[in-house]
Design a protein around this motif. Structure first.
Motif, mmCIF file in Angstrom:
data_model
loop_
_atom_site.group_PDB
_atom_site.id
_atom_site.type_symbol
_atom_site.label_atom_id
_atom_site.label_comp_id
_atom_site.label_asym_id
_atom_site.label_seq_id
_atom_site.Cartn_x
_atom_site.Cartn_y
_atom_site.Cartn_z
ATOM 1 N N LEU A 74 0.887 -1.167 -0.048
ATOM 2 C CA LEU A 74 -0.145 -0.007 -0.105
ATOM 3 C C LEU A 74 0.870 1.374 -0.034
ATOM 4 C CD1 LEU A 74 -2.952 -0.711 2.299
ATOM 5 C CD2 LEU A 74 -3.151 -0.083 -0.292
ATOM 6 N N MET A 75 2.063 1.130 0.670
ATOM 7 C CA MET A 75 3.029 2.408 0.503
ATOM 8 C C MET A 75 3.540 2.517 -0.841
ATOM 9 S SD MET A 75 5.766 1.765 3.813
ATOM 10 C CE MET A 75 5.071 2.351 5.283
ATOM 11 N N ALA A 76 3.761 1.542 -1.718
ATOM 12 C CA ALA A 76 4.018 1.728 -3.063
ATOM 13 C C ALA A 76 3.107 2.121 -3.861
ATOM 14 C CB ALA A 76 4.451 0.435 -3.522
ATOM 15 N N LEU A 77 1.807 1.759 -3.529
ATOM 16 C CA LEU A 77 0.562 1.995 -4.318
ATOM 17 C C LEU A 77 0.257 3.703 -4.151
ATOM 18 C CD1 LEU A 77 -2.219 1.233 -5.864
ATOM 19 C CD2 LEU A 77 -3.151 1.110 -3.468
ATOM 20 N N MET A 78 0.477 4.095 -2.873
ATOM 21 C CA MET A 78 0.297 5.646 -2.823
ATOM 22 C C MET A 78 1.552 6.263 -3.396
ATOM 23 S SD MET A 78 -2.509 5.776 -0.742
ATOM 24 C CE MET A 78 -3.478 4.611 0.116
ATOM 25 N N SER A 79 2.680 5.837 -3.267
ATOM 26 C CA SER A 79 3.767 6.439 -3.765
ATOM 27 C C SER A 79 3.453 6.744 -5.350
ATOM 28 C CB SER A 79 4.953 5.555 -3.673
ATOM 29 O OG SER A 79 6.103 6.165 -4.402
ATOM 30 N N TRP A 80 3.156 5.552 -6.113
ATOM 31 C CA TRP A 80 2.777 5.770 -7.542
ATOM 32 C C TRP A 80 1.576 6.566 -7.868
ATOM 33 C CZ3 TRP A 80 6.607 5.086 -10.969
ATOM 34 C CH2 TRP A 80 6.115 5.149 -12.410
ATOM 35 N N MET A 81 0.792 6.634 -7.342
ATOM 36 C CA MET A 81 -0.455 7.268 -7.624
ATOM 37 C C MET A 81 -0.312 8.768 -7.332
ATOM 38 S SD MET A 81 -3.698 5.330 -5.686
ATOM 39 C CE MET A 81 -4.796 6.748 -5.579
ATOM 40 N N ASP A 82 0.620 9.347 -6.233
ATOM 41 C CA ASP A 82 0.936 10.585 -5.782
ATOM 42 C C ASP A 82 1.860 10.984 -6.964
ATOM 43 O OD1 ASP A 82 -0.547 10.360 -3.720
ATOM 44 O OD2 ASP A 82 1.075 10.039 -2.206
ATOM 45 N N ARG A 83 2.991 10.305 -7.327
ATOM 46 C CA ARG A 83 3.761 10.720 -8.411
ATOM 47 C C ARG A 83 3.144 10.926 -9.833
ATOM 48 N NH1 ARG A 83 8.884 6.846 -9.083
ATOM 49 N NH2 ARG A 83 8.261 6.493 -6.918
ATOM 50 N N SER A 84 2.316 9.808 -10.167
ATOM 51 C CA SER A 84 1.972 9.796 -11.837
ATOM 52 C C SER A 84 0.470 10.685 -11.796
ATOM 53 C CB SER A 84 1.796 8.336 -12.067
ATOM 54 O OG SER A 84 0.802 7.732 -11.275
ATOM 55 N N SER A 85 0.086 11.150 -10.862
ATOM 56 C CA SER A 85 -1.338 11.787 -11.012
ATOM 57 C C SER A 85 -0.952 13.108 -11.644
ATOM 58 C CB SER A 85 -1.952 11.893 -9.644
ATOM 59 O OG SER A 85 -1.031 12.587 -8.768
ATOM 60 N N ILE A 86 0.207 13.609 -11.717
ATOM 61 C CA ILE A 86 0.670 14.858 -12.304
ATOM 62 C C ILE A 86 -0.180 15.040 -13.721
ATOM 63 C CG2 ILE A 86 2.824 14.154 -13.193
ATOM 64 C CD1 ILE A 86 1.818 17.753 -11.484
ATOM 65 N N GLY A 87 0.262 13.889 -14.418
ATOM 66 C CA GLY A 87 -0.059 13.729 -15.815
ATOM 67 C C GLY A 87 -1.682 13.712 -15.914
ATOM 68 N N ASN A 88 -2.395 13.266 -15.066
ATOM 69 C CA ASN A 88 -3.754 12.983 -14.957
ATOM 70 C C ASN A 88 -4.205 14.527 -14.613
ATOM 71 O OD1 ASN A 88 -3.045 10.293 -13.790
ATOM 72 N ND2 ASN A 88 -4.584 10.033 -15.305
ATOM 73 N N ALA A 89 -3.753 15.306 -13.720
ATOM 74 C CA ALA A 89 -3.954 16.528 -13.317
ATOM 75 C C ALA A 89 -3.760 17.649 -14.625
ATOM 76 C CB ALA A 89 -3.174 16.986 -12.103
ATOM 77 N N GLN A 90 -2.750 17.322 -15.384
ATOM 78 C CA GLN A 90 -2.331 18.126 -16.191
ATOM 79 C C GLN A 90 -3.650 18.191 -17.312
ATOM 80 O OE1 GLN A 90 -0.471 20.283 -16.997
ATOM 81 N NE2 GLN A 90 -0.041 20.720 -19.401
ATOM 82 N N LEU A 91 -4.030 17.033 -17.614
ATOM 83 C CA LEU A 91 -5.072 16.640 -18.452
ATOM 84 C C LEU A 91 -6.444 17.332 -18.130
ATOM 85 C CD1 LEU A 91 -5.887 15.468 -21.387
ATOM 86 C CD2 LEU A 91 -6.334 13.412 -20.458
ATOM 87 N N ALA A 92 -6.641 17.474 -16.685
ATOM 88 C CA ALA A 92 -7.840 17.587 -16.099
ATOM 89 C C ALA A 92 -8.102 19.241 -16.023
ATOM 90 C CB ALA A 92 -7.981 17.054 -14.790
ATOM 91 N N ALA A 200 2.033 -3.083 -7.009
ATOM 92 C CA ALA A 200 1.101 -1.895 -6.219
ATOM 93 C C ALA A 200 1.609 -0.802 -6.862
ATOM 94 C CB ALA A 200 1.566 -2.057 -4.547
ATOM 95 N N ALA A 201 2.878 -0.548 -7.286
ATOM 96 C CA ALA A 201 2.952 0.690 -7.766
ATOM 97 C C ALA A 201 2.539 0.858 -9.188
ATOM 98 C CB ALA A 201 4.697 0.962 -8.295
ATOM 99 N N LEU A 202 2.121 -0.499 -10.087
ATOM 100 C CA LEU A 202 1.697 -0.132 -11.489
ATOM 101 C C LEU A 202 0.083 0.030 -11.257
ATOM 102 C CD1 LEU A 202 3.647 -3.030 -12.973
ATOM 103 C CD2 LEU A 202 4.096 -0.532 -13.058
ATOM 104 N N LEU A 203 -0.466 -0.748 -10.160
ATOM 105 C CA LEU A 203 -1.804 -0.281 -9.857
ATOM 106 C C LEU A 203 -2.077 0.936 -9.550
ATOM 107 C CD1 LEU A 203 -2.916 -3.632 -8.081
ATOM 108 C CD2 LEU A 203 -3.607 -2.921 -10.261
ATOM 109 N N GLY A 204 -0.889 1.771 -8.870
ATOM 110 C CA GLY A 204 -1.195 3.023 -8.538
ATOM 111 C C GLY A 204 -1.551 4.073 -9.885
ATOM 112 N N GLY A 205 -0.920 3.418 -10.866
ATOM 113 C CA GLY A 205 -1.267 4.089 -12.033
ATOM 114 C C GLY A 205 -2.686 3.893 -12.785
ATOM 115 N N ALA A 206 -3.216 2.779 -12.425
ATOM 116 C CA ALA A 206 -4.493 2.549 -12.595
ATOM 117 C C ALA A 206 -5.485 3.221 -11.771
ATOM 118 C CB ALA A 206 -4.685 0.944 -12.809
ATOM 119 N N PHE A 207 -5.398 3.230 -10.392
ATOM 120 C CA PHE A 207 -6.215 3.810 -9.655
ATOM 121 C C PHE A 207 -6.079 5.325 -9.836
ATOM 122 C CE2 PHE A 207 -5.742 -0.297 -6.991
ATOM 123 C CZ PHE A 207 -7.150 -0.373 -6.686
ATOM 124 N N GLY A 208 -4.786 5.785 -10.204
ATOM 125 C CA GLY A 208 -4.791 7.148 -10.561
ATOM 126 C C GLY A 208 -5.783 7.649 -11.676
ATOM 127 N N GLY A 209 -6.111 6.618 -12.725
ATOM 128 C CA GLY A 209 -6.945 6.815 -13.744
ATOM 129 C C GLY A 209 -8.400 6.699 -13.235
#
Length: 503
Positions: A74-92, A200-209
């Protein structure tokens, strides 16, 4: 302090280093634990030898899996969501609200890695002298607070400062996880655990989406707050909550007092003995659970020199540096898919999810398969990088949006399978190092690999849309070069028999 010989401080690994298997059901293992013996505290038998059964070891590993793996997952999940969500935020709409140019958005990506690259290896040196149970939750809580703060940014400068700070604190998680796995698990157990944490890191990208798509569709404008602000706020709160909970679940090093409290004194003996049997150097632990050498500490400077004097460290570091460029795609998936002709922003956010699911499946399967061939991980890594290079080349020449979208799946599978393999390759290759030097050696390749994101952030400028020949071409070239390097590395390891095991 008594005088010491060089061989006392740097004991030679046993030859050969076994890839451990119990010969038959119900058998026992015996190991002498002189280097970690604390007989005065009753840890080992009087002669420094402990014996345990297969059933006892399986019970210990099962307990460890249930407390350690979900926590770091879950730490890795949060890490990847927090770092990769910048791309989702840019599009939003973040780019429009903050008036970001293409170059400024690229710098927002790059500045994260300035902090990430410089602090990752140093973080592991700190970890080796403190308690993981305390150190990791503090890191997670700090970057969660910073992510939450990004929901309140009003200008480009503030966004840059926050992204840099998030990189500083996130840099410690991945190398710490690999270091702890190398201390707790045998070589034939590490691949599946590492691939599980990577999933978990990869699913962070999916959850970020999912979160981004939901924010864009349902939270946009709620309480007069933009959807991208909701995105950072939700992710930041989740991260802070999990950081608080994880303190009660995280483990320290195998021989620590907290290990005896959680797994029993017998469990602590087995935890130390079973990895020592594989030639892993653990060292003695002080009363608080931080890691030291059996005789004396190396010190930070000497640990770095020992790690950098090993040619294996440099070879893997260069190879991972070539691989790192391709991971920048994580920041561009929403934008690439949108500019392929899929015009709905919400649909585009959700269309990133299947790519991440493909990456998870590939990484987990390869990680499990690699544990059956722990000394061929570099060969498998070269094959995965080579296949990803081929698919990246095809994206350059195929113009159909749907076909290019499909090729992104296969690229993700090859790239993230390679990531899973390199992480488990590190733990096996450097198991014979002094623990403080190993802490640095495990973190260095990842730090250099993330440098690929620095120049990778400029590979997909808006002027190249929608083909992006330069970006996919450079990624194909670096992946191909890395594949060749790891094939050669496999041959060198086999020739010199550095792992001490017949293939």
């Amino acid at each position: 302090m008594p005088s010491t010989k060089k061989d006392d401080v740097f004991p030679a690994p046993p030859s050969p280093i076994p890839v451990h298997r119990f010969p038959k059901k119900g058998s026992t293992c015996t190991v002498t634990t002189a280097s970690t013996s604390r007989s005065e505290e009753g840890e080992d038998d009087s002669d420094g030898t402990i014996t345990w059964t297969e059933a006892e070891e399986k019970k210990l590993v099962r307990k460890l899996d249930w407390c350690f793996l979900p926590t770091v997952w879950l730490m890795a999940l949060m890490s990847w969501m927090d770092r990769s969500s910048i791309g989702n935020a840019q599009l939003a709409g973040m780019g429009l609200d903050l008036d970001l140019s293409d170059d400024q958005y690229s710098m927002v990506i790059v500045v994260f890695y300035f902090g990430y690259v410089t602090c990752g290896p140093l973080s592991n040196l700190i970890l080796s002298r403190t308690r993981p149970r305390l150190y990791l939750p503090i890191l997670v809580g700090c970057w969660g607070l910073l992510t939450l703060s990004m929901a309140f940014v009003t200008n480009y400068t503030n966004l840059l400062m926050l992204r840099f700070s998030v990189g500083v604190f996130e840099s410690g998680l991945s190398p710490a996880t690999i270091f702890l796995i190398s201390c707790w698990y045998r070589p034939d157990e590490q691949g599946k655990r590492i691939s599980a944490t990577l999933s978990a890191a990869l699913l962070g990208g999916a959850f970020g989406g999912i979160i981004s798509g939901s924010a864009a569709a349902w939270l946009e404008g709620v309480n007069h707050i933009r959807g991208w602000k909701w995105l950072f706020g939700i992710e930041g709160v989740f991260t802070i909550v999990w950081a608080t909970i994880s303190y009660w679940l995280m483990v320290d090093f195998p021989g620590s007092e907290s290990t005896a409290k959680r797994f029993g004194e017998r469990g602590r003996q087995i935890a130390v003995g079973r990895v020592k049997k594989e030639g892993v150097l653990l060292g003695r632990l002080d009363g608080e659970g931080s890691l030291t050498d059996a005789v004396e500490r190396l010190g930070k400077a000497k640990s770095i020199r020992v790690a950098l004097s090993d040619w294996r460290v440099w070879t893997i570091t260069v190879g991972v540096g070539l691989l790192g460029c391709s991971t920048v795609l994580a920041y561009f998936y929403p934008i690439l898919i949108f500019e392929m002709g899929f015009e709905s922003i919400t649909q585009t956010q959700f269309m990133t999810i299947p790519i991440w699911i493909m990456a998870v499946i590939s990484a987990v399967l390869v990680g499990y398969f690699a544990d059956s061939f722990p000394l061929r991980r570099s060969l498998m890594m070269g094959a995965c990088m080579g296949s990803a290079a081929v698919f990246s080349s095809l994206v350059c020449v195929i113009q159909s949006p749907h076909a290019r979208y499909g090729l992104l799946f296969f690229m993700a599978g090859g790239v993230w399978s390679s990531i899973a393999l390199y992480l488990s390759l590190l733990a096996v290759t450097f198991s014979d190092m002094h623990p403080e030097a190993r802490a640095f050696a495990l973190a260095l390749p990842g730090a250099v690999g993330n440098l690929g994101n620095v120049y990778g952030a400029y590979l997909f400028p808006g002027s190249d849309m929608p083909e992006y020949f330069m970006g996919f071409g450079v990624i194909a070239g670096t992946l191909g070069a890395g594949a060749v390097l790891f094939f050669v590395f496999h041959l060198l390891l086999r020739k010199r028999r550095l792992l001490g095991v017949d293939e």
